[in-house]
Design a protein around this motif. Structure first.
Motif, PDB file in Angstrom:
ATOM      1  N   ARG A 226      -9.192 -10.201 -10.071  1.00 55.05           N
ATOM      2  CA  ARG A 226      -8.506  -9.038 -10.626  1.00 55.05           C
ATOM      3  C   ARG A 226      -8.470  -7.883  -9.627  1.00 55.05           C
ATOM      4  NH1 ARG A 226      -9.957  -5.112 -15.800  1.00 55.05           N
ATOM      5  NH2 ARG A 226      -7.902  -4.114 -15.868  1.00 55.05           N
ATOM      6  N   VAL A 227      -9.605  -7.585  -9.008  1.00 56.61           N
ATOM      7  CA  VAL A 227      -9.671  -6.481  -8.054  1.00 56.61           C
ATOM      8  C   VAL A 227      -8.789  -6.766  -6.847  1.00 56.61           C
ATOM      9  CG1 VAL A 227     -11.197  -5.278  -6.421  1.00 56.61           C
ATOM     10  CG2 VAL A 227     -11.937  -5.673  -8.782  1.00 56.61           C
ATOM     11  N   ASP A 228      -8.778  -8.012  -6.399  1.00 56.78           N
ATOM     12  CA  ASP A 228      -7.942  -8.395  -5.262  1.00 56.78           C
ATOM     13  C   ASP A 228      -6.467  -8.143  -5.575  1.00 56.78           C
ATOM     14  OD1 ASP A 228      -7.469  -9.320  -2.711  1.00 56.78           O
ATOM     15  OD2 ASP A 228      -7.470 -11.425  -3.278  1.00 56.78           O
ATOM     16  N   LYS A 229      -6.034  -8.512  -6.767  1.00 62.40           N
ATOM     17  CA  LYS A 229      -4.641  -8.295  -7.161  1.00 62.40           C
ATOM     18  C   LYS A 229      -4.316  -6.811  -7.266  1.00 62.40           C
ATOM     19  CE  LYS A 229      -3.849 -12.644  -9.660  1.00 62.40           C
ATOM     20  NZ  LYS A 229      -3.576 -13.250 -10.994  1.00 62.40           N
ATOM     21  N   LEU A 230      -5.225  -6.048  -7.883  1.00 60.31           N
ATOM     22  CA  LEU A 230      -5.002  -4.622  -8.046  1.00 60.31           C
ATOM     23  C   LEU A 230      -4.869  -3.918  -6.694  1.00 60.31           C
ATOM     24  CD1 LEU A 230      -7.519  -3.764 -10.920  1.00 60.31           C
ATOM     25  CD2 LEU A 230      -5.027  -3.577 -11.041  1.00 60.31           C
ATOM     26  N   ILE A 231      -5.811  -4.212  -5.809  1.00 56.03           N
ATOM     27  CA  ILE A 231      -5.795  -3.533  -4.506  1.00 56.03           C
ATOM     28  C   ILE A 231      -4.624  -3.997  -3.654  1.00 56.03           C
ATOM     29  CG2 ILE A 231      -7.051  -3.246  -2.329  1.00 56.03           C
ATOM     30  CD1 ILE A 231      -9.608  -3.066  -3.884  1.00 56.03           C
ATOM     31  N   SER A 232      -4.257  -5.264  -3.748  1.00 56.76           N
ATOM     32  CA  SER A 232      -3.096  -5.758  -2.998  1.00 56.76           C
ATOM     33  C   SER A 232      -1.828  -5.011  -3.403  1.00 56.76           C
ATOM     34  CB  SER A 232      -2.916  -7.263  -3.232  1.00 56.76           C
ATOM     35  OG  SER A 232      -3.982  -7.989  -2.667  1.00 56.76           O
ATOM     36  N   MET A 233      -1.646  -4.788  -4.702  1.00 59.89           N
ATOM     37  CA  MET A 233      -0.474  -4.042  -5.183  1.00 59.89           C
ATOM     38  C   MET A 233      -0.524  -2.587  -4.729  1.00 59.89           C
ATOM     39  SD  MET A 233       0.314  -5.485  -9.041  1.00 59.89           S
ATOM     40  CE  MET A 233      -1.332  -5.169  -9.683  1.00 59.89           C
ATOM     41  N   ILE A 234      -1.713  -1.994  -4.779  1.00 62.69           N
ATOM     42  CA  ILE A 234      -1.875  -0.608  -4.361  1.00 62.69           C
ATOM     43  C   ILE A 234      -1.554  -0.447  -2.882  1.00 62.69           C
ATOM     44  CG2 ILE A 234      -3.602   1.205  -3.952  1.00 62.69           C
ATOM     45  CD1 ILE A 234      -4.989   0.160  -6.556  1.00 62.69           C
ATOM     46  N   LEU A 235      -2.057  -1.352  -2.056  1.00 63.02           N
ATOM     47  CA  LEU A 235      -1.823  -1.259  -0.615  1.00 63.02           C
ATOM     48  C   LEU A 235      -0.363  -1.516  -0.260  1.00 63.02           C
ATOM     49  CD1 LEU A 235      -5.025  -2.892   0.927  1.00 63.02           C
ATOM     50  CD2 LEU A 235      -4.549  -0.489   0.397  1.00 63.02           C
ATOM     51  N   SER A 236       0.313  -2.328  -1.065  1.00 59.67           N
ATOM     52  CA  SER A 236       1.740  -2.546  -0.846  1.00 59.67           C
ATOM     53  C   SER A 236       2.517  -1.251  -1.086  1.00 59.67           C
ATOM     54  CB  SER A 236       2.248  -3.642  -1.779  1.00 59.67           C
ATOM     55  OG  SER A 236       3.635  -3.833  -1.619  1.00 59.67           O
ATOM     56  N   ARG A 237       2.162  -0.542  -2.149  1.00 57.56           N
ATOM     57  CA  ARG A 237       2.814   0.748  -2.423  1.00 57.56           C
ATOM     58  C   ARG A 237       2.444   1.780  -1.367  1.00 57.56           C
ATOM     59  NH1 ARG A 237       1.458  -0.660  -7.933  1.00 57.56           N
ATOM     60  NH2 ARG A 237      -0.409   0.643  -7.829  1.00 57.56           N
ATOM     61  N   LEU A 238       1.182   1.738  -0.929  1.00 58.44           N
ATOM     62  CA  LEU A 238       0.740   2.661   0.109  1.00 58.44           C
ATOM     63  C   LEU A 238       1.540   2.463   1.389  1.00 58.44           C
ATOM     64  CD1 LEU A 238      -1.265   4.806   1.152  1.00 58.44           C
ATOM     65  CD2 LEU A 238      -2.837   2.925   1.703  1.00 58.44           C
ATOM     66  N   GLU A 239       1.787   1.214   1.739  1.00 58.84           N
ATOM     67  CA  GLU A 239       2.581   0.912   2.928  1.00 58.84           C
ATOM     68  C   GLU A 239       3.971   1.534   2.818  1.00 58.84           C
ATOM     69  OE1 GLU A 239       4.213  -2.955   5.459  1.00 58.84           O
ATOM     70  OE2 GLU A 239       3.637  -3.166   3.356  1.00 58.84           O
ATOM     71  N   MET A 240       4.625   1.365   1.675  1.00 64.12           N
ATOM     72  CA  MET A 240       5.963   1.935   1.485  1.00 64.12           C
ATOM     73  C   MET A 240       5.930   3.465   1.582  1.00 64.12           C
ATOM     74  SD  MET A 240       7.781  -0.422  -1.467  1.00 64.12           S
ATOM     75  CE  MET A 240       6.501  -0.136  -2.695  1.00 64.12           C
ATOM     76  N   ASN A 241       4.894   4.075   1.008  1.00 67.64           N
ATOM     77  CA  ASN A 241       4.766   5.533   1.053  1.00 67.64           C
ATOM     78  C   ASN A 241       4.648   6.037   2.479  1.00 67.64           C
ATOM     79  OD1 ASN A 241       2.493   5.389  -1.789  1.00 67.64           O
ATOM     80  ND2 ASN A 241       4.735   5.444  -1.778  1.00 67.64           N
ATOM     81  N   ILE A 242       3.814   5.383   3.289  1.00 75.98           N
ATOM     82  CA  ILE A 242       3.605   5.815   4.665  1.00 75.98           C
ATOM     83  C   ILE A 242       4.844   5.550   5.518  1.00 75.98           C
ATOM     84  CG2 ILE A 242       2.289   5.344   6.781  1.00 75.98           C
ATOM     85  CD1 ILE A 242      -0.189   5.059   5.055  1.00 75.98           C
ATOM     86  N   LEU A 243       5.489   4.409   5.321  1.00 76.10           N
ATOM     87  CA  LEU A 243       6.699   4.105   6.078  1.00 76.10           C
ATOM     88  C   LEU A 243       7.808   5.118   5.782  1.00 76.10           C
ATOM     89  CD1 LEU A 243       6.877   0.195   5.846  1.00 76.10           C
ATOM     90  CD2 LEU A 243       6.251   1.592   7.831  1.00 76.10           C
ATOM     91  N   SER A 244       7.840   5.649   4.580  1.00 77.34           N
ATOM     92  CA  SER A 244       8.880   6.623   4.212  1.00 77.34           C
ATOM     93  C   SER A 244       8.743   7.928   4.985  1.00 77.34           C
ATOM     94  CB  SER A 244       8.820   6.916   2.705  1.00 77.34           C
ATOM     95  OG  SER A 244       7.682   7.688   2.373  1.00 77.34           O
ATOM     96  N   LEU A 245       7.568   8.167   5.584  1.00 79.96           N
ATOM     97  CA  LEU A 245       7.346   9.390   6.346  1.00 79.96           C
ATOM     98  C   LEU A 245       7.909   9.301   7.765  1.00 79.96           C
ATOM     99  CD1 LEU A 245       3.674  10.047   5.194  1.00 79.96           C
ATOM    100  CD2 LEU A 245       5.669  11.452   4.618  1.00 79.96           C
ATOM    101  N   ASP A 246       8.223   8.081   8.221  1.00 81.03           N
ATOM    102  CA  ASP A 246       8.825   7.865   9.545  1.00 81.03           C
ATOM    103  C   ASP A 246       8.042   8.589  10.642  1.00 81.03           C
ATOM    104  OD1 ASP A 246      10.650   6.832  11.361  1.00 81.03           O
ATOM    105  OD2 ASP A 246      12.011   8.543  11.182  1.00 81.03           O
ATOM    106  N   LEU A 247       6.763   8.239  10.750  1.00 83.24           N
ATOM    107  CA  LEU A 247       5.867   8.915  11.682  1.00 83.24           C
ATOM    108  C   LEU A 247       6.052   8.427  13.109  1.00 83.24           C
ATOM    109  CD1 LEU A 247       2.648   8.710   9.489  1.00 83.24           C
ATOM    110  CD2 LEU A 247       4.251  10.622   9.651  1.00 83.24           C
ATOM    111  N   ARG A 248       5.777   9.327  14.055  1.00 88.26           N
ATOM    112  CA  ARG A 248       5.801   8.966  15.477  1.00 88.26           C
ATOM    113  C   ARG A 248       4.449   9.272  16.129  1.00 88.26           C
ATOM    114  NH1 ARG A 248      10.572  11.159  14.139  1.00 88.26           N
ATOM    115  NH2 ARG A 248       9.829  13.263  14.641  1.00 88.26           N
TER     116      ARG A 248
END
Length: 279
Positions: A226-248
């Motif tokens: 359960r924890v593995d699934k929860l954190i995997s989903m959270i990190l997937s959303r986190l990735e999208m959030n950070i990519l949206s910032l278009d950092l250099r």
């Protein structure tokens, strides 16, 4: 804060690691010079990530200097400070002070009482400069405390509360980056709370303390899944959030934390290969 958001040193170049540590050392020196010596004891990698990320978004003018450190007094270390350092230090003070207040109420103890007294002046400074941040942080901590007193097992509601707290911390300004940064902080907060609850389960059962996963004490494999699934989903959303910032700026360091440091940290704890205290 818990130290669950950190780098994988082995996958960074020497220069990248030096830069990352320079932000950490810069915060340490700032706390010593502008607050108290004891405040340096609360330093962790989560706050360092906040500095690296916000510096990457806003690219403020930074001061780079070299100084000796008490950890290694024979060698000068690189330090980086900027306006984000002050903000991160203030957030660290607010979070630490409220935690100390809870410790005094829950456990008492001369060490907690003395530490809370030492922090008061620094807390007053941070509160005066960031009253709205302090209000939101306190409201979410109070809400979290209420849920824990009710012995809630609704991990989404509980982790969302800590996520809302961290969303406020990561939202530095009310501008075009605010919502993306709030999303980053929200998912960081959920990740931290869930992983910490999993890591603390044995100790909490032994001490008869609250833990939202207590019902899984006889089925750890189901809890791991359960924890593995929860954190995997959270990190997937986190990735999208950070990519949206278009950092250099500092992009490789942030990618190292996102794709390697965090992943290894949570997998290590989940599989029992890494002590949660190994910060």
């Amino acid at each position: 804060m818990f130290g669950y958001v950190r780098i994988n040193k082995m996958d960074l170049t020497f220069r990248e690691f030096e830069t990352y540590k320079a932000y950490y050392c810069g915060l340490c020196k700032y706390l010593k010079r502008n607050h108290t010596e004891i405040s340096r004891l609360t330093l962790n990698y989560d706050i360092t990530f906040l500095i690296v990320l916000l510096t990457s978004v806003y690219e403020p003018a930074s001061e780079v200097y070299h100084e000796h450190c008490i950890v290694n007094p024979l060698k000068e270390k690189k330090h980086i400070t900027n306006e984000i350092t002050e903000y991160a230090a203030s957030m660290n003070i607010l979070l630490s002070y409220y935690k100390l207040q809870d410790n005094v109420v829950d456990d008492g103890g001369i060490k907690n009482i003395l530490a809370e007294i030492v922090y008061r002046k620094s807390f007053g400074t941070a509160l005066k400069k960031y009253p709205e941040k302090a209000r939101v942080i306190k409201e979410n901590l109070d809400r979290l405390s209420d849920l824990e007193k009710l012995e809630s097992t609704n991990i989404d509601e509980i982790s969302n509360t800590f996520g809302s707290l961290m969303a406020e911390v990561f939202s530095y300004k009310d501008d075009e980056y605010a919502q993306s940064l709030r999303n980053v902080g929200f998912n960081i907060g959920k990740y931290i709370y869930i992983l910490d609850a999993f890591a603390d389960l044995d100790d909490d059962i032994k001490n008869k303390s609250y833990n939202p996963f207590t019902s899984y004490k006889n089925d750890r494999e189901a809890l791991k899944i359960r924890v593995d699934k929860l954190i995997s989903m959270i990190l997937s959303r986190l990735e999208m959030n950070i990519l949206s910032l278009d950092l250099r700026l500092n992009r490789t360091i942030i990618e190292n934390i996102l794709y390697s440091g965090i992943y290894l940290r949570y997998k290590g704890i989940l599989n029992g290969a890494e002590d949660k205290r190994n910060m």
